[in-house]
Design an enzyme around this catalytic site. Structure first.
Site, PDB file in Angstrom:
ATOM      1  N   ASN A 174     -18.801 -10.237  -3.280  1.00  0.00           N
ATOM      2  CA  ASN A 174     -19.557 -11.277  -2.563  1.00  0.00           C
ATOM      3  C   ASN A 174     -20.299 -12.141  -3.567  1.00  0.00           C
ATOM      4  O   ASN A 174     -20.643 -11.687  -4.652  1.00  0.00           O
ATOM      5  CB  ASN A 174     -20.571 -10.597  -1.634  1.00  0.00           C
ATOM      6  CG  ASN A 174     -21.399 -11.587  -0.840  1.00  0.00           C
ATOM      7  OD1 ASN A 174     -20.872 -12.563  -0.301  1.00  0.00           O
ATOM      8  ND2 ASN A 174     -22.703 -11.372  -0.776  1.00  0.00           N
ATOM      9  N   HIS A 220     -23.833 -14.341  -3.824  1.00  0.00           N
ATOM     10  CA  HIS A 220     -25.114 -14.495  -3.124  1.00  0.00           C
ATOM     11  C   HIS A 220     -25.994 -15.482  -3.898  1.00  0.00           C
ATOM     12  O   HIS A 220     -26.079 -15.399  -5.129  1.00  0.00           O
ATOM     13  CB  HIS A 220     -25.806 -13.134  -3.005  1.00  0.00           C
ATOM     14  CG  HIS A 220     -27.096 -13.220  -2.259  1.00  0.00           C
ATOM     15  ND1 HIS A 220     -27.142 -13.288  -0.878  1.00  0.00           N
ATOM     16  CD2 HIS A 220     -28.374 -13.302  -2.682  1.00  0.00           C
ATOM     17  CE1 HIS A 220     -28.403 -13.394  -0.496  1.00  0.00           C
ATOM     18  NE2 HIS A 220     -29.175 -13.412  -1.578  1.00  0.00           N
ATOM     19  N   GLY A 270     -17.012 -23.813   2.479  1.00  0.00           N
ATOM     20  CA  GLY A 270     -15.903 -23.345   1.640  1.00  0.00           C
ATOM     21  C   GLY A 270     -15.862 -23.954   0.248  1.00  0.00           C
ATOM     22  O   GLY A 270     -14.796 -24.022  -0.364  1.00  0.00           O
ATOM     23  N   THR A 271     -17.030 -24.352  -0.295  1.00  0.00           N
ATOM     24  CA  THR A 271     -16.983 -24.897  -1.659  1.00  0.00           C
ATOM     25  C   THR A 271     -16.639 -23.804  -2.677  1.00  0.00           C
ATOM     26  O   THR A 271     -15.996 -24.079  -3.694  1.00  0.00           O
ATOM     27  CB  THR A 271     -18.292 -25.604  -2.069  1.00  0.00           C
ATOM     28  OG1 THR A 271     -19.356 -24.660  -2.105  1.00  0.00           O
ATOM     29  CG2 THR A 271     -18.635 -26.740  -1.125  1.00  0.00           C
ATOM     30  N   ASN A 272     -17.028 -22.572  -2.405  1.00  0.00           N
ATOM     31  CA  ASN A 272     -16.642 -21.481  -3.320  1.00  0.00           C
ATOM     32  C   ASN A 272     -15.153 -21.183  -3.221  1.00  0.00           C
ATOM     33  O   ASN A 272     -14.508 -20.901  -4.230  1.00  0.00           O
ATOM     34  CB  ASN A 272     -17.476 -20.230  -3.059  1.00  0.00           C
ATOM     35  CG  ASN A 272     -18.842 -20.324  -3.713  1.00  0.00           C
ATOM     36  OD1 ASN A 272     -18.961 -20.243  -4.930  1.00  0.00           O
ATOM     37  ND2 ASN A 272     -19.874 -20.560  -2.902  1.00  0.00           N
ATOM     38  N   MET A 318     -20.799 -15.062   6.657  1.00  0.00           N
ATOM     39  CA  MET A 318     -22.168 -14.787   7.054  1.00  0.00           C
ATOM     40  C   MET A 318     -22.328 -13.583   7.994  1.00  0.00           C
ATOM     41  O   MET A 318     -23.192 -13.579   8.852  1.00  0.00           O
ATOM     42  CB  MET A 318     -22.793 -16.059   7.652  1.00  0.00           C
ATOM     43  CG  MET A 318     -22.773 -17.242   6.696  1.00  0.00           C
ATOM     44  SD  MET A 318     -23.367 -16.862   5.013  1.00  0.00           S
ATOM     45  CE  MET A 318     -25.122 -16.843   5.326  1.00  0.00           C
TER      46      MET A 318
HETATM   47  C1  GAR Z   1     -23.094 -20.096  -0.852  1.00  0.00           C
HETATM   48  O1  GAR Z   1     -24.228 -20.678  -1.430  1.00  0.00           O
HETATM   49  C2  GAR Z   1     -23.184 -18.581  -0.863  1.00  0.00           C
HETATM   50  O2  GAR Z   1     -23.837 -18.108  -1.980  1.00  0.00           O
HETATM   51  C3  GAR Z   1     -23.958 -18.313   0.394  1.00  0.00           C
HETATM   52  O3  GAR Z   1     -23.436 -19.219   1.319  1.00  0.00           O
HETATM   53  C4  GAR Z   1     -23.026 -20.405   0.643  1.00  0.00           C
HETATM   54  C5  GAR Z   1     -21.620 -20.745   1.087  1.00  0.00           C
HETATM   55  O4  GAR Z   1     -21.213 -21.974   0.562  1.00  0.00           O
HETATM   56  N1  GAR Z   1     -23.804 -16.968   0.806  1.00  0.00           N
HETATM   57  C6  GAR Z   1     -24.777 -16.240   1.333  1.00  0.00           C
HETATM   58  O5  GAR Z   1     -25.900 -16.667   1.555  1.00  0.00           O
HETATM   59  C7  GAR Z   1     -24.387 -14.808   1.661  1.00  0.00           C
HETATM   60  N2  GAR Z   1     -25.549 -13.993   1.873  1.00  0.00           N
HETATM   61  P1  GAR Z   1     -19.708 -22.444   0.616  1.00  0.00           P
HETATM   62  O6  GAR Z   1     -19.209 -22.215   2.049  1.00  0.00           O
HETATM   63  O7  GAR Z   1     -19.753 -23.896   0.284  1.00  0.00           O
HETATM   64  O8  GAR Z   1     -18.943 -21.636  -0.377  1.00  0.00           O
END
Ligand code: GAR
Length: 196
Positions: free
Chosen positions: A109, A111, A12-14, A92
């Protein structure tokens, strides 16, 4: 003010980047709800710490997507919280018809590659193994194809000679945390219209 819903499966850093941008006053939206398909996702913890409604909705029998009955539960929860734009933030699972038709052109999204290069899982590892010299991240609208909707923003990240999958992913994430709030802002302020 636009109400967004965030779907996250992991760290969940995003999500955190969106929360911080809202707190700082640079992102004029409110987060109506955070939903995870993973009961142990740290993203849920981050949401609760920020005082946001946070729900785990069991993903059902399939590993890579939500069956229609489960998609209906996600849609109902998002609608109950007045969500107008959905931000997938490390969610995911592939989004299917029931979900897409409930929120047409209203799902985005992030990516971790420069799409259309390296769709799918662990895109940073794919980039490293391929040997590209630049990769990055992409914010895009979600459609029925995986990692394929109209692109809103991209940021470029150089691949360094001594990069490991972990160091490369970390640097890509630093850019993600900049462009995801910015992309949401572009939609919230009408600079990008739904669908592209
Ligand atoms: C992120 O790097 C995002 O781009 C990727 O998962 C990570 C989640 O990080 N998403 C994908 O690969 C989708 N195909 P987070 O949970 O720290 O935000």
């Amino acid at each position: 003010m636009l109400t967004i819903g965030v779907l996250a499966s992991g760290q969940g850093t995003n999500l955190q980047a969106l929360i911080e941008a809202i707190k700082e006053g640079s992102l004029p939206v409110r987060i109506g709800v955070v939903i995870s398909d993973n009961a142990g996702a740290y993203a849920l913890e981050r949401a609760r710490k920020a005082g946001l409604p946070a729900h785990y909705i069991a993903p059902g029998p399939r590993l890579t997507y939500l069956v229609p009955e489960v998609e209906k539960k996600y849609v109902a929860c998002l609608q109950q919280h007045g969500v107008e734009l959905i931000c997938l933030a490390g969610f995911m699972r592939v989004i299917k018809k029931t979900f897409l038709s409930a929120f047409p052109n209203r799902i985005i999204n992030i990516h971790p590659s420069l799409l259309p290069a390296f769709p799918g899982l662990e895109a940073w590892r794919q980039a490293l193994e391929y040997g590209v010299k630049f990769t990055g991240c992409t914010v895009h609208f979600v459609n029925e194809k995986v990692d394929a909707g109209r692109i809103i923003l991209q940021a470029v990240v150089p691949v360094l000679p001594d990069d490991t999958p972990e160091t490369l992913h970390r640097r890509i994430q630093e850019k993600e945390h900049l462009i995801y709030p910015l992309a949401v802002k572009l939609i919230a302020t009408g600079r990008v219209s739904p669908g592209g």
